[in-house]
Design an enzyme around this catalytic site. Structure first.
Site, PDB file in Angstrom:
ATOM      1  N   SER A 150      28.545  12.490 -38.133  1.00 44.90           N
ATOM      2  CA  SER A 150      27.759  11.560 -37.323  1.00 44.90           C
ATOM      3  C   SER A 150      27.093  10.558 -38.224  1.00 44.90           C
ATOM      4  O   SER A 150      27.005  10.745 -39.451  1.00 44.90           O
ATOM      5  CB  SER A 150      26.699  12.316 -36.514  1.00 44.90           C
ATOM      6  OG  SER A 150      25.732  12.883 -37.381  1.00 44.90           O
ATOM      7  N   GLY A 152      27.997   7.877 -39.444  1.00 43.16           N
ATOM      8  CA  GLY A 152      28.813   7.300 -40.500  1.00 43.16           C
ATOM      9  C   GLY A 152      28.999   8.170 -41.721  1.00 43.16           C
ATOM     10  O   GLY A 152      29.630   7.746 -42.699  1.00 43.16           O
ATOM     11  N   GLU A 258      32.549   3.269 -27.533  1.00 41.98           N
ATOM     12  CA  GLU A 258      32.682   2.184 -28.503  1.00 41.98           C
ATOM     13  C   GLU A 258      34.069   1.546 -28.433  1.00 41.98           C
ATOM     14  O   GLU A 258      35.078   2.243 -28.303  1.00 41.98           O
ATOM     15  CB  GLU A 258      32.432   2.716 -29.917  1.00 41.98           C
ATOM     16  CG  GLU A 258      31.008   3.216 -30.134  1.00 41.98           C
ATOM     17  CD  GLU A 258      30.783   3.708 -31.545  1.00 41.98           C
ATOM     18  OE1 GLU A 258      31.045   2.938 -32.497  1.00 41.98           O
ATOM     19  OE2 GLU A 258      30.371   4.873 -31.706  1.00 41.98           O
ATOM     20  N   GLU A 271      35.584   5.147 -30.188  1.00 38.68           N
ATOM     21  CA  GLU A 271      34.980   6.474 -30.168  1.00 38.68           C
ATOM     22  C   GLU A 271      34.138   6.656 -28.922  1.00 38.68           C
ATOM     23  O   GLU A 271      33.911   5.711 -28.161  1.00 38.68           O
ATOM     24  CB  GLU A 271      34.109   6.699 -31.418  1.00 38.68           C
ATOM     25  CG  GLU A 271      34.889   6.784 -32.702  1.00 38.68           C
ATOM     26  CD  GLU A 271      34.037   7.229 -33.877  1.00 38.68           C
ATOM     27  OE1 GLU A 271      34.618   7.654 -34.875  1.00 38.68           O
ATOM     28  OE2 GLU A 271      32.800   7.147 -33.801  1.00 38.68           O
ATOM     29  N   ASP A 278      22.881   5.557 -30.592  1.00 37.05           N
ATOM     30  CA  ASP A 278      21.877   4.953 -31.461  1.00 37.05           C
ATOM     31  C   ASP A 278      21.766   3.440 -31.257  1.00 37.05           C
ATOM     32  O   ASP A 278      20.660   2.888 -31.264  1.00 37.05           O
ATOM     33  CB  ASP A 278      22.133   5.296 -32.936  1.00 37.05           C
ATOM     34  CG  ASP A 278      23.567   5.070 -33.385  1.00 37.05           C
ATOM     35  OD1 ASP A 278      24.351   4.464 -32.621  1.00 37.05           O
ATOM     36  OD2 ASP A 278      23.913   5.496 -34.501  1.00 37.05           O
ATOM     37  N   THR A 279      22.886   2.765 -31.024  1.00 36.89           N
ATOM     38  CA  THR A 279      22.809   1.323 -30.802  1.00 36.89           C
ATOM     39  C   THR A 279      22.049   0.996 -29.515  1.00 36.89           C
ATOM     40  O   THR A 279      21.521  -0.099 -29.350  1.00 36.89           O
ATOM     41  CB  THR A 279      24.207   0.694 -30.732  1.00 36.89           C
ATOM     42  OG1 THR A 279      24.918   1.245 -29.615  1.00 36.89           O
ATOM     43  CG2 THR A 279      25.001   0.951 -31.997  1.00 36.89           C
ATOM     44  N   ARG A 358      17.550   6.872 -41.692  1.00 36.03           N
ATOM     45  CA  ARG A 358      16.881   6.081 -40.670  1.00 36.03           C
ATOM     46  C   ARG A 358      15.525   6.692 -40.360  1.00 36.03           C
ATOM     47  O   ARG A 358      15.430   7.819 -39.908  1.00 36.03           O
ATOM     48  CB  ARG A 358      17.719   6.045 -39.383  1.00 36.03           C
ATOM     49  CG  ARG A 358      18.706   4.922 -39.314  1.00 36.03           C
ATOM     50  CD  ARG A 358      19.116   4.621 -37.881  1.00 36.03           C
ATOM     51  NE  ARG A 358      19.447   5.760 -37.079  1.00 36.03           N
ATOM     52  CZ  ARG A 358      20.676   6.105 -36.705  1.00 36.03           C
ATOM     53  NH1 ARG A 358      21.713   5.396 -37.101  1.00 36.03           N
ATOM     54  NH2 ARG A 358      20.891   7.144 -35.947  1.00 36.03           N
TER      55      ARG A 358
END
Length: 389
Positions: A150, A152, A258, A271, A278-279, A358
């Site tokens: 997850s 990335g 996505e 995906e 998150d976006t 993050r």
């Protein structure tokens, strides 16, 4: 109406989901592998254990006897969720959906092979020798990702054979769970990429949010903005794809679907996440009448969602840590962010930090029809004022 919810994974997305549930009078038990996770700070109870430990997961379910189980992360012993579902516990969106989407191989085979959705060309590799062969068949450049990861982790772009060994090592180190296989994907020369938040309901039609554009670095989200520019034809195709795949996976909730958009090649399915994306934190700027977390809450509880309307345009920019420390992080720059109009700072409250983790997000909004790029620049500038130390 009060339900007991067992939340599996208690990061920043889970925290906003818990807040939405608390406002509806729900009872939430937040679970994660470490104490003090963001969602635990606003939940009614919490549990600390590895969700890859099937016995520990079962013990938590027996202890709390939840009405709903809501996964928020990938690293879960997902096959156990089928057992809980058979016992009458609602798994969100469904045990099938969570089991499929936690593994890139399962979801890719469903989307491409069973449903016929357009995807990048791909191969799988479980050994370095298979990885070399896959690279030769796909061609350079290509993208490699662990089948389970997850944010990335383990993902990289490979431009030449000289980068193979490092990319394989990165994928192995970034994998979550006990699946060590990788997917090797053709590099799509896309013009933009979007997240299409899709809401499936227990007793209502599937709804779509306006597309969210985003920028990623090393496969991880850095900024997002809504609405993203898209042609009516592209939007129709993306909605049809999202509807197909979510219907096949079954269940109620919000999905982050996505896509890659290419002016020449059309729309590619990329995906799928069966939970808030998150976006989608850009919706905390009030871009919609209901944020993605409120939408998820309503959908899983079976509450009506009459419509989703775009109220304003918005942008988000993440705050990353430049340090690694086991001490509780501190922050500076909040007063600088507050000087920006129509802008909000959200610190996640993670108890420790590591490099590039993050730690928070800044969201900004403006009236629809304005300059979205100017809003993005403003939001990124505000986020740059916050430092973690």
């Amino acid at each position: 109406m009060t339900k007991k919810i067992l939340l599996l994974g208690s990061g920043e997305l889970g925290k906003e989901f818990v807040i939405a549930c608390q406002r509806k009078g729900q009872y939430v038990v937040a679970c994660d592998s470490y104490a003090g996770a963001p969602a635990m700070q606003v939940a009614d109870e919490c549990e600390v254990f590895s969700m890859l430990d099937g016995d520990a997961l079962e013990a938590a379910v027996k202890k709390h006897n939840p009405d709903l189980i809501v996964p928020e992360i990938e690293a879960i012993r997902t096959e156990r969720l089928y057992e809980f579902e058979k016992q009458g516990i609602q798994v969100v969106p469904s045990a099938k959906a969570v089991n499929y989407t936690m593994n890139r191989k399962a979801i890719r085979e469903l989307a491409h092979t069973e449903l016929g959705l357009k995807t990048a060309n791909y191969r799988y590799a479980a050994t370095y020798e298979e990885f070399e062969k896959a690279a030769e068949e796909i061609g350079y450049p290509f993208i490699v990702k662990p089948l389970m990861s997850s944010s990335g982790h383990g993902q990289s772009k490979v431009d030449s054979p000289a980068e193979l060994a490092e990319a394989w090592k990165c994928a192995a180190e970034g994998a979550r769970g006990d699946i060590k296989e990788v997917i090797v994907e053709e590099f799509i020369k896309f013009d933009s990429e979007i997240t299409l938040l899709t809401v499936t309901q227990k007793n209502g039609k599937t709804l779509f949010c306006q597309p969210i554009g985003h920028v990623q670095k090393h496969g991880d989200y850095r900024e997002s903005f809504q609405p993203a520019p898209i042609t009516p034809e592209q939007l129709k195709t993306a909605q049809e794809m999202a509807d197909k795949v979510t219907a096949a996976l079954t269940g109620a909730g919000i999905w982050g679907v996505e896509f890659f958009l290419s002016d020449k090649e059309g729309v590619y399915f990329s995906e799928l996440s069966p939970r808030p994306h998150d976006t989608g934190m850009v919706t905390l700027a009030g871009t919609q009448n209901l944020s993605e977390f409120e939408l998820h809450c309503r959908a899983v509880l079976g509450l009506p969602i009459p419509e989703i309307t775009q109220e304003r345009m918005g942008a988000s920019a993440v705050i990353l840590s430049e340090i690694e420390s086991q001490e509780k992080p501190r922050y500076s720059g909040e007063e600088e962010v507050c000087k920006y109009s129509n802008t909000y700072l959200r610190i996640f409250g993670k108890p420790t930090t590591r490099l590039h983790r993050r730690m928070g997000v800044v969201v900004s909004y403006a009236p629809l029809g304005g300059d979205i790029n100017a809003l993005r620049d403003k939001c990124k500038e505000a986020a740059s004022k916050v430092k973690v130390y």
